[in-house]
Design a protein around this motif. Structure first.
Motif, short mmCIF file in Angstrom:
data_model
loop_
_atom_site.label_atom_id
_atom_site.label_comp_id
_atom_site.label_asym_id
_atom_site.label_seq_id
_atom_site.Cartn_x
_atom_site.Cartn_y
_atom_site.Cartn_z
N SER A 72 0.83 -1.21 0.00
CA SER A 72 0.00 0.00 0.00
C SER A 72 0.86 1.26 0.00
CB SER A 72 -0.92 -0.01 1.22
OG SER A 72 -1.71 1.17 1.26
N THR A 73 1.81 1.33 0.93
CA THR A 73 2.71 2.48 0.97
C THR A 73 3.62 2.49 -0.24
OG1 THR A 73 2.69 2.42 3.39
CG2 THR A 73 4.45 3.68 2.35
N GLY A 74 4.04 1.29 -0.68
CA GLY A 74 4.89 1.19 -1.87
C GLY A 74 4.22 1.74 -3.11
N THR A 75 2.94 1.50 -3.24
CA THR A 75 2.21 2.05 -4.39
C THR A 75 2.24 3.57 -4.35
OG1 THR A 75 0.76 0.10 -4.45
CG2 THR A 75 -0.01 2.08 -5.59
N ARG A 76 2.10 4.14 -3.17
CA ARG A 76 2.18 5.61 -3.05
C ARG A 76 3.57 6.11 -3.44
NH1 ARG A 76 1.51 7.72 2.18
NH2 ARG A 76 1.31 9.70 1.07
N ARG A 77 4.60 5.33 -3.08
CA ARG A 77 5.97 5.73 -3.45
C ARG A 77 6.13 5.79 -4.97
NH1 ARG A 77 9.55 7.40 -5.37
NH2 ARG A 77 11.78 7.33 -4.89
N PHE A 78 5.36 4.98 -5.69
CA PHE A 78 5.43 4.96 -7.14
C PHE A 78 4.50 5.99 -7.80
CE2 PHE A 78 7.38 0.75 -6.62
CZ PHE A 78 8.32 0.75 -7.65
N ASP A 79 3.85 6.84 -7.00
CA ASP A 79 2.86 7.76 -7.56
C ASP A 79 3.38 8.64 -8.70
OD1 ASP A 79 0.38 7.14 -6.66
OD2 ASP A 79 0.31 8.63 -5.06
N PRO A 80 4.61 9.18 -8.64
CA PRO A 80 5.08 9.96 -9.79
C PRO A 80 5.11 9.13 -11.07
CG PRO A 80 6.43 10.44 -7.87
CD PRO A 80 5.56 9.28 -7.50
N ALA A 81 5.53 7.87 -10.95
CA ALA A 81 5.55 6.99 -12.11
C ALA A 81 4.14 6.63 -12.56
CB ALA A 81 6.33 5.72 -11.80
N ILE A 82 3.25 6.46 -11.60
CA ILE A 82 1.86 6.13 -11.92
C ILE A 82 1.20 7.30 -12.66
CG2 ILE A 82 -0.41 5.76 -10.87
CD1 ILE A 82 1.12 4.10 -8.69
N THR A 83 1.48 8.51 -12.22
CA THR A 83 0.95 9.69 -12.89
C THR A 83 1.43 9.76 -14.34
OG1 THR A 83 0.82 10.92 -10.81
CG2 THR A 83 0.85 12.21 -12.84
N ALA A 84 2.74 9.54 -14.54
CA ALA A 84 3.29 9.56 -15.90
C ALA A 84 2.74 8.42 -16.73
CB ALA A 84 4.82 9.49 -15.83
N GLY A 85 2.56 7.25 -16.13
CA GLY A 85 2.01 6.11 -16.85
C GLY A 85 0.57 6.34 -17.26
N GLY A 86 -0.21 6.99 -16.39
CA GLY A 86 -1.58 7.33 -16.75
C GLY A 86 -1.64 8.29 -17.91
N ALA A 87 -0.73 9.28 -17.91
CA ALA A 87 -0.67 10.22 -19.03
C ALA A 87 -0.26 9.51 -20.32
CB ALA A 87 0.32 11.34 -18.71
N LEU A 88 0.68 8.58 -20.22
CA LEU A 88 1.10 7.82 -21.39
C LEU A 88 -0.06 7.03 -21.97
CD1 LEU A 88 3.38 6.63 -23.21
CD2 LEU A 88 3.67 4.86 -21.45
N ALA A 89 -0.79 6.34 -21.12
CA ALA A 89 -1.93 5.55 -21.59
C ALA A 89 -3.00 6.45 -22.21
CB ALA A 89 -2.52 4.74 -20.44
N GLY A 90 -3.25 7.59 -21.56
CA GLY A 90 -4.24 8.53 -22.10
C GLY A 90 -3.84 9.06 -23.45
N LEU A 91 -2.55 9.34 -23.61
CA LEU A 91 -2.06 9.84 -24.89
C LEU A 91 -2.23 8.81 -26.00
CD1 LEU A 91 -0.48 11.89 -26.63
CD2 LEU A 91 1.63 10.83 -25.78
N VAL A 92 -1.83 7.58 -25.73
CA VAL A 92 -1.95 6.53 -26.75
C VAL A 92 -3.41 6.27 -27.08
CG1 VAL A 92 -1.57 4.07 -27.18
CG2 VAL A 92 0.26 5.45 -26.21
N ALA A 93 -4.28 6.26 -26.07
CA ALA A 93 -5.71 6.07 -26.32
C ALA A 93 -6.28 7.20 -27.15
CB ALA A 93 -6.46 5.95 -25.00
N ASN A 94 -5.86 8.43 -26.88
CA ASN A 94 -6.33 9.58 -27.64
C ASN A 94 -5.92 9.47 -29.10
OD1 ASN A 94 -5.53 12.64 -28.59
ND2 ASN A 94 -7.43 12.60 -27.41
#
Length: 255
Positions: A72-94
């Motif tokens: 749970s805490t580890g996932t929060r530690r990855f939040d900057p990467a998760i944010t960038a990954g979400g943007a990447l997926a959104g871009l490809v989907a767009n």
């Protein structure tokens, strides 16, 4: 030589969730264990020396349980990467749905049709994770790896050949690379146990494969199910769920 030269990693007393990763504003998490990476680094060193995959999996479990303070805490530690990954997926989907990608990347990505794909990838990576930000080295490498994997058959960029079906592989590759690079960054001198450069490269590849298997077995099915009901604005939550699932699976490897 490989990518795993000695890494001092995070000091044991550093917060589990440092300020730059505290995107949700929930603070640094619980007080970390003293020498929280010691067990992980010792076990990883044994894996590097002997190559036993069970030892490698145990090292990954210790990385999550002790080093990151749990999934749970580890996932929060990855939040900057998760944010960038979400943007990447959104871009490809767009792009897959005929968009220009400008709202996400800040420039008209579709207008780069016909340019060398590696140049386009560089521009996308720079837009989604500008150099000089904290954690940028791993995130940028993971973005590049993911995009290169799904666009490898395009010498020239062609947005018309981008499809929603690419999202599955894109996010699997992204999470694999990001987690691998974070493990390497916290490895201390574990990889110094391999004095032969060929063995070092083999162990790096074997560790990457251990991570890939977990992402593929545990993360991909859940990811595929989530991607079947796409809604605008859900990509970041999909990526977070993927990382959380994989980190929870690693926890089960602790003996």
């Amino acid at each position: 030589m490989g990518t795993s030269a000695s890494n001092s990693g995070s000091p044991s007393g550093s917060p589990l969730v440092p300020p730059w990763a505290d995107i949700d504003g929930q603070g640094p998490g619980e007080a970390p264990e003293q020498q929280r990476f010691r067990g992980f680094r010792t076990t990883l060193g044994k894996f590097v020396s002997g190559g036993d995959p069970d030892v490698g999996r145990n090292a990954l479990g210790r990385f999550v349980v002790s080093g990151l303070g749990g999934a749970s805490t580890g996932t929060r530690r990855f939040d900057p990467a998760i944010t960038a990954g979400g943007a990447l997926a959104g871009l490809v989907a767009n792009l897959a749905q005929g968009g220009t990608g400008e709202a996400i990347a800040g420039f008209n990505v579709a207008s780069l049709a016909g340019q060398p794909t590696d140049i386009v990838i560089d521009r996308i990576v720079n837009a989604l994770c500008p150099p000089g930000t904290t954690d940028d080295e791993a995130i940028r490498a993971a973005l590049d790896e993911a995009l290169s994997a799904v666009l490898c058959d395009q010498p020239q960029f062609d947005p018309d050949n981008i499809s929603l079906e690419m999202l599955d592989e894109l996010l699997v590759k992204y999470s694999e690379e990001e987690i691998y690079l974070k493990v390497i960054a916290e490895s201390g001198d574990a990889f110094d146990k391999a004095t032969d450069p060929a063995v070092l490269i083999n162990r790096e590849n074997e560790l990457r494969e251990l991570i890939r298997v977990v992402v593929d077995k545990e993360g991909r099915p859940e990811l595929s199910a989530s991607l079947k009901s796409l809604k605008e604005g859900t990509f970041q939550s999909i990526v977070r769920k993927l990382f959380s699932t994989v980190l929870r699976a690693f926890e089960d490897y602790v003996e």
